[in-house]
Design a protein around this motif. Structure first.
Motif, PDB file in Angstrom:
ATOM      1  N   UNK B 363       0.801  -1.224   0.000  1.00  0.00           N
ATOM      2  CA  UNK B 363       0.000   0.000   0.000  1.00  0.00           C
ATOM      3  C   UNK B 363       0.831   1.269   0.000  1.00  0.00           C
ATOM      4  N   UNK B 364       2.131   1.111  -0.145  1.00  0.00           N
ATOM      5  CA  UNK B 364       3.009   2.269  -0.172  1.00  0.00           C
ATOM      6  C   UNK B 364       3.819   2.188  -1.448  1.00  0.00           C
ATOM      7  N   UNK B 378       3.500   7.405  -1.968  1.00  0.00           N
ATOM      8  CA  UNK B 378       2.067   7.397  -2.190  1.00  0.00           C
ATOM      9  C   UNK B 378       1.413   6.315  -1.354  1.00  0.00           C
ATOM     10  N   UNK B 379       0.290   6.658  -0.762  1.00  0.00           N
ATOM     11  CA  UNK B 379      -0.499   5.710   0.017  1.00  0.00           C
ATOM     12  C   UNK B 379      -1.539   5.111  -0.913  1.00  0.00           C
ATOM     13  N   UNK B 400      -5.118  11.092   3.963  1.00  0.00           N
ATOM     14  CA  UNK B 400      -3.694  11.335   4.231  1.00  0.00           C
ATOM     15  C   UNK B 400      -3.508  12.113   5.539  1.00  0.00           C
ATOM     16  N   UNK B 401      -4.386  13.057   5.800  1.00  0.00           N
ATOM     17  CA  UNK B 401      -4.301  13.779   7.076  1.00  0.00           C
ATOM     18  C   UNK B 401      -4.549  12.804   8.218  1.00  0.00           C
ATOM     19  N   UNK B 402      -5.553  11.964   8.031  1.00  0.00           N
ATOM     20  CA  UNK B 402      -5.908  10.976   9.046  1.00  0.00           C
ATOM     21  C   UNK B 402      -4.718  10.069   9.332  1.00  0.00           C
ATOM     22  N   UNK B 427      -5.585  10.738  -5.156  1.00  0.00           N
ATOM     23  CA  UNK B 427      -4.351  10.096  -4.700  1.00  0.00           C
ATOM     24  C   UNK B 427      -3.978  10.691  -3.351  1.00  0.00           C
ATOM     25  N   UNK B 428      -3.256   9.897  -2.558  1.00  0.00           N
ATOM     26  CA  UNK B 428      -2.865  10.355  -1.219  1.00  0.00           C
ATOM     27  C   UNK B 428      -1.395  10.087  -1.004  1.00  0.00           C
TER      28      UNK B 428
END
Lengths: 435, 460
Positions: B363-364, B378-379, B400-402, B427-428
């Motif tokens: 996931x990365x 990227x997440x 992404x903030x979370x 995208x995050x």
């Protein structure tokens, strides 16, 4: 223009040109190091250790210097002055400042209302930028004293604000006159929306120190007309006039009636560039925001994010300024000696210059009671006025030019917004030898 | 887009400071200290300052040290030299607003050496308290606040957020051009073209902002890419604002930093004499990492003399940059030479470890890091995960903030979410600084991996 001329003359002298003087004495700026005044040893020692912590092992530094440096380094990220800090300043320093203000005024002060910036000029810029709004007739206006510090023009113009000058009364030692305040306000309404009043106390460049009554009048005026008070108190440590004392706007406000104390909005400014510290080159100052809506306060922090952070060495100097050595500390005696010497020099210079200038024909000088400048008035003969006109210069600028060329003294011409038919020059009184 | 989120931006930083305070006061947490890799702050991340620099600065701050035998000779001589350039021989004096003349001269010599002998003129160089201040001043000249349509500035996505702040605070419009993540964040001219066209009817673009090496994305532009950008700027008559703060941070294989100025000059006419260029550098990154001293400079190329005069006025209105920072600039551009007692050794942290670890986590994903100070992985969250994260997040934050908030609270690692820099819709990313000493870097990656596995499990 005068600065450039001074540079040229200095260059000529260094190349061996013959002049009626050996070197240029620069009293135009408020920069004490330029005027050969020494720095405060304690401050410089602590900073040196903070910059190069290995000096903690050096025997030449007193114990209190080391303890203080260690404490300050702990407050820095990575224990380094090279790290960014929070945009509004190191929490530790903001807290120190709050405590200093509380001790000074006997009124509570909170770190979260204190914002550190790269010099008080930057702080003023941020405050007025947040204030600015409107277009054309509704543009925000700020009442400013005439005369006032140079930098104010730049700051207000850049922020897109309208300048609304109120004349200070020269004959009364440059006191603030309530009638003039009303006059200025009345004239301004219609072509702008006045929302703030700026005042410097002790005065720059006038040297006036307001008494409590005067401060109360200004506060009441601001309250009645719903103006934000911008109190530039950068020279609060330099008060030497007899029977004069610095009282902060905040203290006076809180000692007036309750309703005023809870509603009048005030921002006061201070910095390490003035006072006995005089560290202009380190660039740090702060503002304390009083009675401001928390949502607005949020934006102070936000706007400061654009500068990322204030120079850390400057922030540490701020801490040392508000928290100097105490009786019993190893550095106390030296610190007291040095600051006493600075104040005594100012006081002596103020008196000397005042006496001398008032003996000269065509010069009238109000007594300087505080601050770092004298601001004498020149009653110039018509001849020089005519010559100035021919050259396209203001007469006081021409006077300063001649002063520079013939005597090697660089003073500031009175371009501070005082009445158009009067001429003044501005001279710093920090220089102890040359004067 | 950015303005509304500014409110959330501060929240994470405030929380991190709160946690740091709590740890200082002895509150128990699953970690002993916060690994702060939120900004490009080398010292904050644990890197040590250069001894020579700090010794010289200390002696400048407290001149009696110049007579101390504890400091090497070259340090003492250098401190004396620097103080000799300061008004009144003190770092506490104001300097000329554009910077201490000898130091400005030093910088011009440095630029000339760096660019293979291409001349650099001191009168085109201005020192300020950090590069951001210079960027703001130049923008001030370029942006016409009263214009309609409003002034536009092309900016990369992702982009350094503080510059975006400066642009919008001046009332100008940002015109985003997307860097191509799939091609290691390459800058494609077609994309510049598209961005420019999208501005029609919306704003009037006057400038093109480029960051090389990149921030937050860790790319280093090839010379070919730099030429393409210059050509585009020439064709479209755009002012080039080039952020070259990370020029000393290049480590990718076959990667090399070539300045825009040098490339421009070597392209010859008609480009070399006409493309207007402002390039920025500072003491905050690179070998020195002295963010807290606040000093940077801008070099201006091919500007009209009338504009230069105006720029001079703007810089003169500010008070000068902190003198200590200016001295650090001088030390950066004129360091000790081989043979000097203090000839410095600077170890750079290899980022290879970093990309390996990140890419090994499910996931990365992250393209190889070539330069700069950051990783911008990227997440890759499934839509289901995104949904779940949105529901769980207290303030309806983006994933992404979370992620960053959770990483801070649970893992004690302070990073920043990708939305602050701009990212393609849907995208995050997260950004973190990789200029930390080896042991801290390893700890960071360990905590990140551990947290990440838990997070992915909880939100799959």
């Amino acid at each position: 223009m005068l600065q450039n001329l001074a540079e040229r003359i200095r260059k000529d002298i260094s190349l061996g040109a013959q002049k009626p003087f050996k070197k240029v004495i620069d009293v135009s700026s408020g920069d004490p190091h330029r005027a050969d005044l020494q720095h405060v040893s304690f401050l410089r020692q602590v900073l040196a250790v903070c910059v190069h912590p290995q000096l903690l092992e050096d025997k030449c530094f007193p114990l209190d210097v080391k303890i203080r440096a260690q404490k300050l380094l702990e407050a820095c990220d990575g224990a380094s002055v090279g790290s960014y800090t929070a945009s509004s300043g190191l929490r530790h320093v903001r807290q120190s400042i709050a405590e200093f203000i509380k001790r000074r005024d006997g009124v509570p002060s909170y770190a979260q209302n204190i914002f550190i910036s790269a010099g008080s000029q930057r702080a003023i810029m941020i405050a007025v930028k947040l204030l600015a709004s409107g277009e054309g007739n509704t543009r925000t206006g700020v009442l400013i004293p005439a005369p006032c510090p140079h930098m104010l023009y730049n700051v207000l113009e850049e922020a897109g604000l309208v300048l609304v000058p109120y004349q200070l009364t020269e004959e009364k030692g440059w006191a603030v006159d309530l009638d003039k305040l009303h006059q200025a306000l009345k004239a301004a309404r219609g072509n702008c929306e006045p929302r703030a009043i700026y005042i410097s106390n002790p005065g720059n460049p006038t040297g006036h120190v307001q008494d409590r009554k005067s401060i109360e009048e200004v506060i009441q005026f601001a309250a009645a007309e719903r103006l934000l008070l911008l109190a530039d108190e950068v020279y609060q440590d330099s008060v030497y006039g007899k029977d004069r004392e610095f009282i902060s706007y905040k203290k006076v406000l809180f000692e007036m009636d309750r309703e005023l104390a809870e509603t009048v909005q005030l921002i006061s400014f201070h910095s390490i560039s003035s006072t006995c510290i005089g560290e202009c080159g380190l660039r740090a100052g702060y503002m304390e925001v009083v009675n401001m809506d928390p949502e607005v306060i949020y934006y102070f922090d936000n706007t400061l994010c654009g500068d990322i952070s204030t120079p850390v060495t400057g922030q540490l100097a701020l801490d040392l300024m508000v928290n100097p050595p105490q009786p019993g500390d190893s550095s106390y005696d030296t610190y007291i000696q040095e600051t006493f010497f600075t104040l005594a020099t100012m006081s002596r210079n103020a008196q000397l210059v005042h006496e001398l200038l008032n003996k000269l024909p065509g010069v009238r000088c109000q007594p300087a009671l505080g601050g770092i400048y004298v601001f004498p008035r020149l009653h110039l003969p018509c001849g020089i006025k005519a010559q100035a006109k021919l050259l396209g210069l203001k007469a006081d600028v021409l006077y300063c030019q001649k002063l520079l060329e013939e005597e090697g003294v660089l003073a500031g011409a009175g371009e501070h917004g005082e009445m158009t038919d009067s001429f003044h020059l501005r001279s710093s009184i920090r220089n102890h030898k040359a004067l | 887009m950015w303005n509304m989120k500014q409110l959330a931006y501060g929240a994470l930083a405030r929380r991190a400071n709160q946690i740091k305070d709590e740890l200082r006061q002895g509150v128990r947490k699953p970690y002993k200290e916060v690994i702060d890799v939120f900004q490009g702050d080398l010292h904050g991340a644990g890197m040590k300052p250069l001894t020579f620099v700090r010794q010289v600065l200390a002696a400048c701050v407290y001149p009696p040290l110049i007579n101390s035998n504890n400091l090497p000779l070259d340090v003492r001589q250098r401190a004396q030299k620097e103080l000799g350039r300061c008004v009144g021989g003190s770092v506490g004096s104001y300097s000329a607003a554009a910077g201490i003349p000898e130091i400005v001269h030093s910088i011009s010599e440095f630029i000339k050496r760096r660019d293979g002998g291409i001349p650099s003129h001191p009168e085109n160089i201005y020192i300020s308290p950090g590069s951001q201040w210079s960027i703001s001043n130049i923008l001030n000249v370029l942006v016409n606040r009263e214009a309609s349509p409003r002034t536009g500035v092309l900016i990369p996505v992702p982009c350094y957020n503080i510059t975006v702040l400066s642009i919008t605070q001046l009332g100008a419009v940002t015109v985003p051009y997307y860097l191509s993540e799939e091609q290691a964040w390459a800058l494609q001219v077609e994309e510049l073209q598209r961005a420019l066209e999208s501005a029609k009817g919306v704003c009037s673009p006057v400038a093109l902002y480029v960051i090389n090496p990149g921030n937050p994305a860790g790319y280093v532009q090839s010379q070919k890419s730099v030429q393409e950008v210059i050509r585009f700027a020439w064709e479209k008559r755009l002012f080039l604002l080039v952020d070259e703060l990370y020029q000393d941070c290049v480590y990718g294989e076959n990667c090399e930093f070539v300045s825009y100025k040098r490339t421009l000059s070597e392209m010859g006419p008609p480009f070399s004499g006409t493309v207007e260029l402002a390039s920025f550098h500072s003491v905050s990154k690179g070998f020195l990492g002295e963010c807290g001293l606040r000093a940077g400079y801008v070099e201006l190329v091919n500007l009209d003399p009338a504009v230069m005069k105006h720029i001079h006025t703007i810089f003169s209105k500010d008070s000068c940059a902190p003198v200590l920072g200016q001295i650090a600039l001088d030390l950066m551009t004129d360091p000790p030479k081989p043979g000097d007692p203090s000839y410095p050794l600077y170890k750079q942290v290899g980022p290879e470890n970093c990309t390996l670890v990140i890419n090994s986590l499910p996931g990365f994903s992250c393209p190889p890091l070539e330069g700069g100070l950051f990783a911008f992985p990227r997440l890759n969250l499934t839509p289901k995960a995104v949904q779940k994260a949105k529901v769980t997040a207290e303030m309806q934050e983006d994933p992404d903030t979370f992620y960053c908030t959770r990483l801070l609270e649970e893992g004690g690692v302070f990073t920043s979410p990708g939305w602050e820099y701009g990212q393609k819709e849907g995208t995050y990313h997260i950004r973190f600084c990789i200029a930390a000493p080896q042991d801290i870097m390893e700890e960071l990656l360990r905590r990140l991996s551990s947290f990440h596995m838990t997070f992915m499990k909880d939100f799959s």
